[in-house]
Design a protein around this motif. Structure first.
Motif, PDB file in Angstrom:
ATOM      1  N   ASN A 222       0.818  -1.214   0.000  1.00 18.49           N
ATOM      2  CA  ASN A 222       0.000   0.000   0.000  1.00 18.49           C
ATOM      3  C   ASN A 222       0.849   1.261   0.000  1.00 18.49           C
ATOM      4  O   ASN A 222       0.471   2.278  -0.577  1.00 18.49           O
ATOM      5  N   VAL A 223       2.023   1.202   0.643  1.00 20.06           N
ATOM      6  CA  VAL A 223       2.943   2.346   0.581  1.00 20.06           C
ATOM      7  C   VAL A 223       3.517   2.461  -0.817  1.00 20.06           C
ATOM      8  O   VAL A 223       3.596   3.549  -1.390  1.00 20.06           O
ATOM      9  N   ARG A 224       3.899   1.318  -1.384  1.00 18.28           N
ATOM     10  CA  ARG A 224       4.493   1.334  -2.724  1.00 18.28           C
ATOM     11  C   ARG A 224       3.526   1.911  -3.752  1.00 18.28           C
ATOM     12  O   ARG A 224       3.920   2.688  -4.618  1.00 18.28           O
ATOM     13  N   SER A 225       2.252   1.541  -3.654  1.00 19.65           N
ATOM     14  CA  SER A 225       1.270   1.985  -4.647  1.00 19.65           C
ATOM     15  C   SER A 225       0.654   3.339  -4.328  1.00 19.65           C
ATOM     16  O   SER A 225      -0.103   3.875  -5.131  1.00 19.65           O
ATOM     17  N   GLY A 226       0.942   3.887  -3.138  1.00 18.45           N
ATOM     18  CA  GLY A 226       0.372   5.173  -2.752  1.00 18.45           C
ATOM     19  C   GLY A 226      -0.991   5.065  -2.096  1.00 18.45           C
ATOM     20  O   GLY A 226      -1.581   6.089  -1.735  1.00 18.45           O
ATOM     21  N   LEU A 227      -1.506   3.837  -1.897  1.00 22.57           N
ATOM     22  CA  LEU A 227      -2.828   3.669  -1.287  1.00 22.57           C
ATOM     23  C   LEU A 227      -2.857   4.082   0.178  1.00 22.57           C
ATOM     24  O   LEU A 227      -3.931   4.296   0.747  1.00 22.57           O
ATOM     25  N   PHE A 228      -1.672   4.190   0.815  1.00 14.97           N
ATOM     26  CA  PHE A 228      -1.638   4.563   2.227  1.00 14.97           C
ATOM     27  C   PHE A 228      -2.217   5.958   2.460  1.00 14.97           C
ATOM     28  O   PHE A 228      -2.632   6.296   3.568  1.00 14.97           O
ATOM     29  N   ARG A 229      -2.258   6.786   1.415  1.00 16.53           N
ATOM     30  CA  ARG A 229      -2.790   8.148   1.572  1.00 16.53           C
ATOM     31  C   ARG A 229      -4.317   8.179   1.662  1.00 16.53           C
ATOM     32  O   ARG A 229      -4.890   9.136   2.191  1.00 16.53           O
ATOM     33  N   ARG A 230      -4.979   7.164   1.128  1.00 16.29           N
ATOM     34  CA  ARG A 230      -6.445   7.208   1.033  1.00 16.29           C
ATOM     35  C   ARG A 230      -7.150   7.426   2.366  1.00 16.29           C
ATOM     36  O   ARG A 230      -8.058   8.261   2.462  1.00 16.29           O
ATOM     37  N   PRO A 231      -6.805   6.677   3.436  1.00  9.25           N
ATOM     38  CA  PRO A 231      -7.519   6.918   4.700  1.00  9.25           C
ATOM     39  C   PRO A 231      -7.385   8.356   5.196  1.00  9.25           C
ATOM     40  O   PRO A 231      -8.352   8.930   5.725  1.00  9.25           O
ATOM     41  N   PHE A 232      -6.207   8.963   5.014  1.00  9.24           N
ATOM     42  CA  PHE A 232      -6.012  10.348   5.444  1.00  9.24           C
ATOM     43  C   PHE A 232      -6.847  11.303   4.596  1.00  9.24           C
ATOM     44  O   PHE A 232      -7.487  12.219   5.121  1.00  9.24           O
ATOM     45  N   LEU A 233      -6.845  11.089   3.267  1.00  7.11           N
ATOM     46  CA  LEU A 233      -7.595  11.977   2.376  1.00  7.11           C
ATOM     47  C   LEU A 233      -9.093  11.839   2.583  1.00  7.11           C
ATOM     48  O   LEU A 233      -9.833  12.818   2.459  1.00  7.11           O
TER      49      LEU A 233
END
Length: 846
Positions: free
Chosen positions: A179-190
């Motif tokens: 999820n960090v590699r793909s950028g998905l880690f930002r979704r919960p914050f956004l």
């Protein structure tokens, strides 16, 4: 991310929590916290690989506790000891403002400030502060217009809290490596900050669900009768459970014959000064037992030079392990073979962490030698005394002489203590065993470090260096099979370039040759059996006087047709074991009318397998309809990836982009490789989120349509949810074959349309109506009408996926060559929808 992957991570977290709580709190130091919790959470739970984790990094005066690297995304982890309390209120709140009292209270404030400073300086998108028990996450460098004060932090108050199933999913979504590699880690914050809305995918169905006919077809009696033989020909011989059969079916090439000859010369030279040990002289009993057990063993310590290392290079599936096994079992001359002590170390069972490999190889080499030399797998006191007899004599003559003369039993006890320390010194003990093998046992140690090519380039490089270290301990023959690509790429590095080795090369044999040898073996085995009988689909029972002849007819069918043999090799991307597995599935599939094979056998004629039947066997196997969940090698490019928010044709577009770049010169030594970052950036210009392209890459890598630069970078747990640690990819032979199937194969179109996910209820209703018409035509046995309705279904599904593709992908109005290519893809896809099949490929089938 698959449920299985998350389930394993969750189970690892529960086990780790239990182990940590079992330790007394007063002995839980900061080092304990890192070793027992943080390191294991990062590796075992969140999936960060050893090569991606940098610990205690000092740069420009900064001390970074952890820096995690996943392709172009990075994370900072600031660690504190578990006894520290961040002061997070005991409420149900999960999110707090960065500018609020929780984040601005000590000691959390100073920890976050420090981690944020490092993240800004080193360009890290994710920031984490943790005591091992409490975990706090926030976004680092931001470009979305949200100020630092308005941003949010995510808190987990304890391990128990993280272990709650729903909270673990959130913890995993933010911190997991994919999820960090793909950028998905930002979704919960956004989502929390209102930048993006929660996705609403809705429900979806497939045509296979609408028809309700997803069931297995029955195999014919011919297929059932041949099943045991086919299983042995293909499936059984693609594993290592039957070494004799593997040796019998090994396909020799000019290179393998030359390798045999050179290896025999090397072994002969290394053993030419070894005289065979007379283990049973007349009238003297067991001479070998006397030599080993006697205190005064004549070790005759000579000065041996270093050992000889032989690198056996070849592609994955070229038969390197079978070659080595066959060499020592069959090819090595008897007079040389009896002078050799062969041990085999299987690296496939090793920890994939390259840092753990040296210790594994040392311990396994010692264990294997002891198991070959000593009864029970370990030496007795007297045997150890013989191995270390020079030390024994030195002590008896020197510092412990009085003890030896006055109290010999105490001397032996003291010498035993020293023996224990000597055995614990792995390097010294290995040297002693080598000299013992050489001078007392009169043998040449032959060591095989096998299956290193199951892992990535870094792992193989470490195996190479460890092989050099091991061979340097004394005279031996050490064989290290490696992937040829790994060696040639690393040869410019000092470790590979500076050390001279004997190099043998094994090319991958042609699939047709491999099949021929396996059929010959099976025909020979089948010829030993009794007469059998087979009932045909039409109910006739026919006696088979020579079942081998029936298998021979089948052999001609599948090896003489160029399209069948080449497409099967391309689909398996050259992996012989995988090709054999696919061949077994295809041959025994009910899609193939083996009654015609039986008729050809009875009439001494030829059985020709049609392309339609062959492709249906490849796509469907034993089933009525195709399902991606059942297929690993065949990929549905009409629905890849399988999410509502992603174009169903993104996988195909990615494949075509790689095809376009196949001849370009890159920064890598190999032509045709494109960086993952380049593909992510390219599709970003088309409005595709990086996470979506990453999923498309993962799906294509998982099915083998794309090939990673480092073939071992996809570990056994790779699930296709993203591109993992892969940095460069290129179109594989299977990708080229799929491209041809998409544009030219009606059977591929029909099969794949069954599996496309439909999110539109009106489309589902229309498909259901067509399905009813098709079923009526089937009951009337009106196959012309069936074909017409299936064509309508296929056209409707194609129109649907193209419409969704155009809704989700926006191609800029540009004259750039890359954009022109994408527009060309659009026009070809439109033509493909209208006609039902596209134009023939420019190049012939490879």
């Amino acid at each position: 991310m698959t449920n299985t992957y998350i389930d394993r991570a969750y189970a690892a977290l529960l086990a780790m929590r239990s182990e940590f709580y079992a330790r007394p709190p007063e002995v839980q130091t900061e080092a304990d916290t890192r070793a027992l919790i943080i390191d294991r959470v990062l590796a075992d739970v969140l999936g960060w690989r050893p090569a991606q984790i940098e610990r205690e990094t000092f740069e420009n005066g900064d001390r970074l506790d952890y820096r995690l690297s996943a392709s172009t995304e990075h994370a900072i982890v600031e660690a504190k000891r578990s006894s520290i309390d961040f002061g997070i209120p005991a409420t149900d709140a999960r999110w707090y403002k960065r500018s609020g009292p929780v984040a601005r209270s000590e000691p959390l404030k100073s920890t976050i400030d420090q981690a944020e400073t490092y993240a800004a300086r080193w360009g890290c998108g994710l920031v984490c502060a943790t005591t091992g028990l409490q975990w706090v996450f926030l976004l680092g460098s931001r470009t979305d217009g949200i100020s630092k004060e308005a941003s949010s932090i995510l808190v987990f108050r304890s391990l128990d809290e993280i272990c709650e199933a729903t909270l673990f999913k959130l913890f995993f979504e933010v911190g997991a490596e994919p999820n960090v590699r793909s950028g998905l880690f930002r979704r919960p914050f956004l989502r929390e900050e209102g930048v993006i809305a929660e996705p609403t995918e809705g429900t979806s169905k497939r045509l296979i669900d609408v028809r309700g006919q997803d069931r297995q077809r029955k195999r014919s009696e011919v297929a059932k009768a041949l099943a045991p033989v086919l299983k042995e020909v293909f499936e059984g011989l693609s594993s290592s459970h039957n070494p004799e059969a593997l040796r019998a079916c090994f396909v020799e090439t000019h290179e393998s014959i030359e390798a045999d000859s050179r290896l025999q010369r090397i072994a002969a030279e290394l053993t030419e000064d070894i005289e065979p040990l007379d283990t049973r002289a007349a009238g003297q009993g067991d001479r070998l037992g006397e030599l080993v057990a006697a205190e005064a063993t004549d070790v005759s310590l000579g000065e041996d030079g270093p050992g000889t290392t032989v690198l056996l290079l070849g592609q994955h599936g070229s038969g390197k392990s079978t070659f080595v096994d066959s060499f020592f079992a069959q090819k090595l001359p008897g007079e040389v073979k009896k002078k050799c002590l062969v041990i085999h170390i299987d690296l496939s069972k090793a920890d994939p962490d390259p840092k753990a490999l040296p210790g594994y190889l040392k311990s396994q080499t010692l264990l294997a030698i002891q198991q070959r030399l000593f009864k029970g797998g370990s030496p007795s006191y007297d045997e150890l005394k013989g191995i270390f007899f020079d030390e024994y004599q030195a002590l008896a003559r020197g510092p412990l002489k009085p003890l030896k003369e006055s109290r010999p039993e105490e001397f032996n006890i003291e010498f035993g203590r020293r023996l224990e320390k000597s055995v614990q010194d792995q390097e010294g003990y290995l040297r002693r065993l080598l000299r013992h093998i050489r001078w007392s046992r009169k043998k040449l140690l032959c060591v095989i470090f096998d299956n290193a090519d199951h892992f990535n380039d870094e792992f193989q490089s470490v195996a190479f260096l460890q092989a050099q270290w091991t061979a340097g301990l004394g005279r031996m023959l050490l064989l290290l099979p490696m992937r040829d690509t790994t060696y040639w790429r690393a040869r410019q590095q000092s470790a590979f370039h500076a050390i001279r080795n004997t190099i043998l090369y094994l090319p991958r044999p042609a699939l047709a040759k491999v099949l021929e040898r396996r059929f010959e073996f099976a025909i020979g085995e089948l010829s030993k059996g009794d007469k059998t009988s087979i009932r045909s689909l039409r109910g006739f029972r026919i006696g088979i006087k020579n079942p081998a002849e029936l298998l021979h007819t089948l052999h001609k069918t599948f090896t003489k047709d160029l399209y069948i043999s080449r497409s099967m090799a391309m689909l398996a991307t050259g992996d012989i074991r995988e090709a054999l597995r696919l061949f077994e599935i295809c041959v025994s599939s009910p899609q193939i009318d083996l009654d015609k094979l039986l008729a050809a056998y009875l009439s001494d004629g030829n059985y020709r397998l049609g392309r339609t039947a062959y492709e249906r066997a490849v796509f469907l196997g034993d089933w009525q309809q195709f399902s991606q969940d059942r297929s690993r090698r065949v990929c549905n490019l009409f629905c890849c990836p399988r999410e509502a928010a992603i174009s169903p044709l993104l996988g195909f577009r990615t494949l075509m982009r790689c095809y376009e770049l196949r001849n370009q010169e890159t920064t890598k030594a190999d032509k045709g490789f494109e960086s993952v970052e380049g593909l992510l950036s390219f599709f970003s210009t088309l409005g595709v989120p990086r996470s979506s392209t990453d999923k498309a890459l993962g799906a294509l890598l998982y099915s083998g349509l794309l090939e990673p630069y480092d073939l071992g970078s996809l570990g056994p747990d790779f699930d296709g949810s993203g591109s993992s640690t892969v940095k460069f990819v290129k179109l594989s032979s299977s990708g080229r074959l799929h491209r041809q199937w998409v544009e030219t194969s009606v059977q591929y179109g029909l099969a794949m349309c069954d599996d496309v996910q439909i999110f539109d209820e009106d489309e589902l209703t229309a498909l259901r109506e067509k399905s009813d018409r098709r079923n009526l035509a089937l009951r009337r046995r009106d196959f012309t009408a069936v074909q017409a309705v299936e064509t309508e279904m296929m056209s409707q599904v194609k129109e649907y996926v193209l419409r969704r593709d155009l809704e989700l992908i926006s191609i800029p109005d540009s004259d750039a060559p890359a954009m022109k290519t994408q527009k060309t893809i659009d026009s070809r896809l439109a033509s493909w929808v209208q006609s039902g099949r596209g134009k023939q490929f420019d190049e012939p089938l490879e």
